[in-house]
Design a protein around this motif. Structure first.
Motif, short mmCIF file in Angstrom:
data_model
loop_
_atom_site.label_atom_id
_atom_site.label_comp_id
_atom_site.label_asym_id
_atom_site.label_seq_id
_atom_site.Cartn_x
_atom_site.Cartn_y
_atom_site.Cartn_z
N ASN A 103 -4.73 5.67 -2.60
CA ASN A 103 -3.88 4.50 -2.41
C ASN A 103 -3.32 4.13 -3.78
O ASN A 103 -4.02 3.59 -4.62
N GLY A 126 1.41 1.68 4.92
CA GLY A 126 1.99 1.82 3.58
C GLY A 126 3.50 1.71 3.56
O GLY A 126 4.16 1.59 4.59
N ALA A 163 0.85 -1.19 0.00
CA ALA A 163 0.00 0.00 0.00
C ALA A 163 0.89 1.24 0.00
O ALA A 163 1.98 1.23 0.57
N GLU A 164 0.41 2.29 -0.66
CA GLU A 164 1.19 3.53 -0.70
C GLU A 164 0.23 4.72 -0.75
O GLU A 164 -0.67 4.76 -1.58
N LEU A 209 -4.87 0.05 1.96
CA LEU A 209 -4.18 1.03 2.79
C LEU A 209 -5.02 1.30 4.03
O LEU A 209 -6.22 1.56 3.94
#
Length: 130
Positions: free
Chosen positions: A53, A112, A24-25, A59
């Motif tokens: 995300n 994340g 996840a970011e 996320l």
């Protein structure tokens, strides 16, 4: 023996697939907001930080903590799926505070790739005319 080899290969294949996925970011539209000038008569101001995300896993925002009790963040509690958006709504309450310039930070912690992000709010509260 063949079963054990097949099972080991399947396990390696599953682990490789799981490891290949991007975590996840979180990506914010903006990380700072300036309220500009507002009156002490109406000391509450609010803004919303929107994020996406951009990873491949769900996320989760674990917490959002303000640097001061006069600032209250509210955030999306459910996992945000890849490609979807979430929000962090921040309210500054200048009641009882001295008029003038302020700058506050909100620390956001997630699951994340980048675990911590800081958001900033600032503005100028003018003294109410008597």
């Amino acid at each position: 023996m063949k079963k054990m080899i097949v099972m080991a290969l399947m396990l390696v294949g599953c682990l490789t697939t799981a490891m290949a996925q991007k975590p996840a970011e979180i990506k914010f539209d903006k990380t700072s907001h300036n309220f500009g000038t507002f009156s002490e008569k109406e000391p509450k101001v609010t803004c919303t930080f929107t994020y996406t995300n951009v990873g491949e896993q769900p996320l989760v925002v674990n917490q959002a903590i303000a640097s001061c009790g006069c600032t209250v963040p509210e955030y999306t509690k459910t996992p945000v799926q890849p490609g979807e958006k979430g929000e962090i709504k921040v309210t500054y309450n200048g009641a009882g505070k001295f008029p003038g310039h302020f700058k506050k930070s909100i620390t956001v912690r997630t699951n994340g790739a980048v675990e911590m992000t800081r958001l900033y709010i600032e503005g100028d509260m003018t003294e109410a005319e008597k």
